[in-house]
Enzyme design. Structure first.
Site, PDB file in Angstrom:
ATOM      1  N   GLY A 183       0.694  -1.169   0.024  1.00  0.00           N
ATOM      2  CA  GLY A 183      -0.074   0.024  -0.063  1.00  0.00           C
ATOM      3  C   GLY A 183       0.794   1.324   0.104  1.00  0.00           C
ATOM      4  O   GLY A 183       0.317   2.268   0.416  1.00  0.00           O
TER       5      GLY A 183
ATOM      6  N   TRP B 248       2.098   2.808  -2.439  1.00  0.00           N
ATOM      7  CA  TRP B 248       1.555   3.982  -3.537  1.00  0.00           C
ATOM      8  C   TRP B 248       0.451   4.371  -3.167  1.00  0.00           C
ATOM      9  O   TRP B 248       0.034   5.798  -3.545  1.00  0.00           O
ATOM     10  CB  TRP B 248       1.549   3.070  -4.864  1.00  0.00           C
TER      11      TRP B 248
ATOM     12  N   ASP C 168      -5.483  -5.481  -5.169  1.00  0.00           N
ATOM     13  CA  ASP C 168      -4.460  -6.462  -5.101  1.00  0.00           C
ATOM     14  C   ASP C 168      -5.010  -7.768  -4.851  1.00  0.00           C
ATOM     15  O   ASP C 168      -6.234  -8.288  -4.462  1.00  0.00           O
ATOM     16  CB  ASP C 168      -3.541  -6.075  -4.134  1.00  0.00           C
TER      17      ASP C 168
ATOM     18  N   ASP D 109      -8.002 -10.368  -8.590  1.00  0.00           N
ATOM     19  CA  ASP D 109      -7.065 -10.485  -9.857  1.00  0.00           C
ATOM     20  C   ASP D 109      -7.447  -9.615 -10.750  1.00  0.00           C
ATOM     21  O   ASP D 109      -8.468  -9.560 -11.726  1.00  0.00           O
ATOM     22  CB  ASP D 109      -7.310 -11.930 -10.012  1.00  0.00           C
TER      23      ASP D 109
ATOM     24  N   ASP E  58       1.855  -1.249 -10.181  1.00  0.00           N
ATOM     25  CA  ASP E  58       3.293  -1.858  -9.614  1.00  0.00           C
ATOM     26  C   ASP E  58       3.302  -3.241  -9.778  1.00  0.00           C
ATOM     27  O   ASP E  58       3.849  -3.917  -9.046  1.00  0.00           O
ATOM     28  CB  ASP E  58       3.486  -1.044  -8.406  1.00  0.00           C
TER      29      ASP E  58
ATOM     30  N   LYS F 186       4.512  -0.890 -14.077  1.00  0.00           N
ATOM     31  CA  LYS F 186       5.750  -1.459 -13.991  1.00  0.00           C
ATOM     32  C   LYS F 186       6.061  -2.563 -15.465  1.00  0.00           C
ATOM     33  O   LYS F 186       5.075  -2.999 -15.806  1.00  0.00           O
ATOM     34  CB  LYS F 186       5.999  -2.034 -12.806  1.00  0.00           C
TER      35      LYS F 186
END
Ligand code: SAM
Length: 274
Positions: A53, A55, A80, A96, A121, A161
């Site tokens: 957490g 970010w 998440d 997911d 990320d 990312k």
């Protein structure tokens, strides 16, 4: 190995604990923002692959700037696979991002309102086989892009990312179909030894497209070279350097526990099976 040895080896890990961030990743987002000003006029954000957490903590700090900012004008939705300890002002979804049902849940929180920014990320559990890790990572980028295409306002931004590899140019080429400007950013807090980098995609401008598929990310034959920039403060710490525990000019070093331990680690379940 002593408790403080990781503090010595990883300056950003240590600074994260000192500054109250749940993970060192916070610095990556802060350094990306320093270069690209991604939070300007932003009030609605989707944070994908958000646990533990840090970010979301950065988002909270940047978006709830003063007391008059209420949940009505600021919306932060974090997703998440793992459960995440609550954060005030952050809506959390355990799901997911590769599943369409998760997209529906995200959209249900937006009620037709569009987001200004989608960040991801996401990192799979790496297996060490580079090409396989990159393939799985790319699937996360595609899923994040799919979500962005559903929720982002025209002119909005997307940060995700990536693992740099043979497919990097084809990923950026695909992203240029959706965004006016695409840059690969390497924050100073991301180790040089890591293949991790971030695509920073500005100004969402959909021009009519098919939903992105993983095949298109690996089969494009021509390339578009996009800029690659290192970002961070001029005097930022080098993430590959080992620093002494006592830094010159700083308060006396004192070991600090991580800000937020895992709330459902695999060993927890193993302990309960015994
Ligand atoms: N940005 C986070 C922070 O600042 O605390 C760190 C994210 S961590 C590097 C990567 C996260 O990706 C993990 O928490 C993992 O559970 C999540 N993840 C991996 N695959 C996912 C998926 N398919 N859907 C949702 N989350 C996923």
């Amino acid at each position: 190995m002593g408790k403080s040895s990781k503090d010595k080896r990883d300056i950003y890990y240590r600074k994260a604990k000192e500054q109250g961030w749940r993970a060192r990743s916070a610095f990556k987002l802060l350094q990306i923002d320093l270069q690209f000003n991604i939070f300007k006029d932003v009030t609605k954000v989707v944070d994908l692959c958000a646990a533990p957490g840090s970010w979301s903590q950065v988002l909270s700090q940047k978006l709830y700037v003063n007391d008059t900012d209420t949940k009505d004008n600021v919306k932060i939705v974090a997703v998440d696979l793992q459960p995440m300890a609550p954060l005030p002002g952050v809506i959390q979804i355990q799901g997911d991002i590769t599943k369409s049902t998760t997209i529906d849940v995200i959209l249900s929180h937006f009620n037709g309102i569009k987001a200004d920014l989608v960040i991801c990320d996401g990192a799979p559990d790496v297996i060490g086989l580079h090409s396989m890790d990159i393939y799985i990572q790319t699937q996360l980028v595609i899923s994040a892009l799919n979500i962005a295409c559903n929720v982002l306002k025209v002119g909005g931004h997307f940060v995700a990312k990536i693992y740099r590899g043979k497919s990097t140019h084809t990923i950026t080429k695909q992203l240029l179909k959706f965004f006016k400007e695409v840059t690969i950013a390497k924050p100073m807090s991301s180790r040089n030894s890591s293949i991790e980098a971030f695509v920073v995609c500005l100004d969402y401008s959909p021009t009519g497209f098919d939903a992105p598929s993983i095949n298109s990310f690996f089969t494009e034959d021509t390339v578009n070279i996009v800029p690659f920039v290192a970002c961070g403060e001029e005097n930022a710490f080098d993430s590959d350097t080992t620093y002494p525990l006592q830094l010159e000019g700083e308060d006396k070093y004192e070991y600090k526990e991580p800000v937020q331990g895992p709330i459902a680690p695999p060993y927890y379940f193993a302990d309960h099976i015994k």
